[in-house]
Write an enzyme that holds these catalytic residues in place. Structure first.
Site, PDB file in Angstrom:
ATOM      1  N   LYS A 200       0.777  -1.175  -0.153  1.00 28.71           N
ATOM      2  CA  LYS A 200      -0.007   0.154  -0.007  1.00 28.71           C
ATOM      3  C   LYS A 200       0.847   1.272   0.093  1.00 28.71           C
ATOM      4  CE  LYS A 200      -2.021  -0.630   3.897  1.00 28.71           C
ATOM      5  NZ  LYS A 200      -1.466  -1.847   4.448  1.00 28.71           N
TER       6      LYS A 200
ATOM      7  N   ARG B 128      -8.596   1.400   9.995  1.00 30.68           N
ATOM      8  CA  ARG B 128      -8.153   0.089  10.332  1.00 30.68           C
ATOM      9  C   ARG B 128      -9.123  -0.600  11.198  1.00 30.68           C
ATOM     10  NH1 ARG B 128      -2.063   1.158   9.445  1.00 30.68           N
ATOM     11  NH2 ARG B 128      -1.138  -0.838   9.711  1.00 30.68           N
TER      12      ARG B 128
ATOM     13  N   ARG C 216      11.874  -5.925   4.508  1.00 27.58           N
ATOM     14  CA  ARG C 216      11.766  -4.325   4.315  1.00 27.58           C
ATOM     15  C   ARG C 216      12.796  -3.541   5.100  1.00 27.58           C
ATOM     16  NH1 ARG C 216       6.069  -1.706   5.078  1.00 27.58           N
ATOM     17  NH2 ARG C 216       6.064  -2.218   7.200  1.00 27.58           N
TER      18      ARG C 216
ATOM     19  N   ARG D 226      12.376  -1.421  10.528  1.00 22.39           N
ATOM     20  CA  ARG D 226      11.288  -0.867  11.292  1.00 22.39           C
ATOM     21  C   ARG D 226      11.368  -1.720  12.633  1.00 22.39           C
ATOM     22  NH1 ARG D 226       5.791   0.584   8.258  1.00 22.39           N
ATOM     23  NH2 ARG D 226       5.258  -0.367  10.216  1.00 22.39           N
TER      24      ARG D 226
ATOM     25  N   ARG E 294       0.954  -8.437  13.829  1.00 20.60           N
ATOM     26  CA  ARG E 294       0.252  -7.610  13.094  1.00 20.60           C
ATOM     27  C   ARG E 294      -0.740  -8.143  12.149  1.00 20.60           C
ATOM     28  NH1 ARG E 294       5.234  -4.515  10.510  1.00 20.60           N
ATOM     29  NH2 ARG E 294       3.631  -3.320   9.494  1.00 20.60           N
TER      30      ARG E 294
HETATM   31  P1  AMP Z   1       1.812   0.956   9.286  1.00 20.68           P
HETATM   32  O1  AMP Z   1       3.043   2.011   9.094  1.00 20.68           O
HETATM   33  O2  AMP Z   1       0.755   1.440   8.299  1.00 20.68           O
HETATM   34  O3  AMP Z   1       2.269  -0.442   9.041  1.00 20.68           O
HETATM   35  O4  AMP Z   1       1.532   1.252  10.800  1.00 20.68           O
HETATM   36  C1  AMP Z   1       2.459   1.029  11.727  1.00 20.68           C
HETATM   37  C2  AMP Z   1       1.816   0.498  13.311  1.00 20.68           C
HETATM   38  O5  AMP Z   1       1.241   2.020  13.455  1.00 20.68           O
HETATM   39  C3  AMP Z   1       0.658  -0.151  13.275  1.00 20.68           C
HETATM   40  O6  AMP Z   1       1.095  -1.595  13.396  1.00 20.68           O
HETATM   41  C4  AMP Z   1      -0.208   0.376  14.158  1.00 20.68           C
HETATM   42  O7  AMP Z   1       0.512  -0.033  15.551  1.00 20.68           O
HETATM   43  C5  AMP Z   1       0.091   1.874  13.983  1.00 20.68           C
HETATM   44  N1  AMP Z   1      -1.135   2.321  13.233  1.00 20.68           N
HETATM   45  C6  AMP Z   1      -1.032   2.809  11.971  1.00 20.68           C
HETATM   46  N2  AMP Z   1      -2.034   3.334  11.478  1.00 20.68           N
HETATM   47  C7  AMP Z   1      -3.068   2.769  12.500  1.00 20.68           C
HETATM   48  C8  AMP Z   1      -4.356   3.088  12.457  1.00 20.68           C
HETATM   49  N3  AMP Z   1      -5.315   3.645  11.326  1.00 20.68           N
HETATM   50  N4  AMP Z   1      -5.279   2.713  13.612  1.00 20.68           N
HETATM   51  C9  AMP Z   1      -4.194   2.079  14.638  1.00 20.68           C
HETATM   52  N5  AMP Z   1      -3.065   2.140  14.575  1.00 20.68           N
HETATM   53  C10 AMP Z   1      -2.445   2.333  13.400  1.00 20.68           C
END
Ligand code: AMP
Length: 215
Positions: free
Chosen positions: A13, A88, A127, A160, A171
């Site tokens: 994404k 989410r 990654r 990360r 996750r």
């Molecule tokens: P991402 O970079 O989108 O994979 O997000 C990394 C982490 O940020 C996730 O595993 C969550 O802990 C937090 N996070 C990102 N977006 C959201 C969201 N919309 N709702 C809740 N937690 C989020």
């Protein structure tokens, strides 16, 4: 154009959102990037969020909803945006409807990225990203020109903290339990389009553009 990119972590994404937003001259709103920026800046919100992120759990709805509401109201989002990683949960999706409704805006499309689970694990654990400019690489599929260095800004690449094998498993479980119900939610609203996320970045981009309205 106002679009949501929906799908498990690691489906691509972020990569596609970055490129599509540039090409369409609209904003990309990544809640993950916004939260990581809060962590890096040691903001109270970031420090609270980090506890959840490190465990692979979702940050509480009220925190991310506030971030998104604020961002959508900013001038850079006036021409449109791609939401990457939000909503989410069902309460987040309901809040997004409210946020859009109060501005008399509609959601044009939700793109659902689909790839097999094994591919997600390989993509996430390989990654690497740039802590300075947030550019994303993969050890095998998208290596930087100079090993360990960002092509765009030269900073040292990092993994990360939530891309380790155990956290990736958490996750994915969180995605299945809390985010996957949004597939039906948006299918019922008749805005969902499924996108095969396998193949090269270019192949996926071509399929993505065929699904975006008015492109
Ligand atoms: P991402 O970079 O989108 O994979 O997000 C990394 C982490 O940020 C996730 O595993 C969550 O802990 C937090 N996070 C990102 N977006 C959201 C969201 N919309 N709702 C809740 N937690 C989020």
């Amino acid at each position: 154009m106002r679009v949501v990119f929906l799908g498990a972590p690691g489906v691509g994404k972020g990569t596609q959102a970055e490129q599509a937003a540039t090409r369409l001259a609209i904003a990309r709103i990544s809640t993950g990037d916004l939260l990581r920026a809060g962590v890096a800046a040691k903001l109270p919100l970031g420090l609270e969020a980090k506890r959840y992120m490190d465990r692979g759990e979702l940050v509480p709805d009220n925190v991310v909803i506030g971030l998104v509401d604020n961002k959508i109201g900013s001038p850079e989002c006036r021409k449109g945006f791609i939401l990457d990683g939000f909503p989410r949960t069902v309460p987040q999706a309901d809040s997004l409807s409210d946020i859009l409704r109060k501005r008399r805006w509609a959601l044009d499309r939700v793109i659902h990225f689909v790839i097999p689970r094994e591919a997600v694990v390989t993509r996430l654990t390989g990654r690497r990203s740039c802590p300075h400019c947030a550019a994303v690489y993969h050890l095998d599929y998208r290596p930087p020109k100079r090993e360990g260095r960002c092509d765009a800004c030269g900073a040292a690449l990092a993994q990360r903290s939530d891309d380790t094998k155990d956290t990736v498993e958490s996750r994915l479980a969180v995605y299945e339990a809390q985010t996957a119900p949004l597939i039906d939610y948006y299918r019922k609203a008749d805005v969902l389009a499924d996108l095969d996320g396998m193949g090269s970045v270019e192949d996926v981009r071509a399929r993505l553009f065929a699904l975006l309205p008015g492109v």
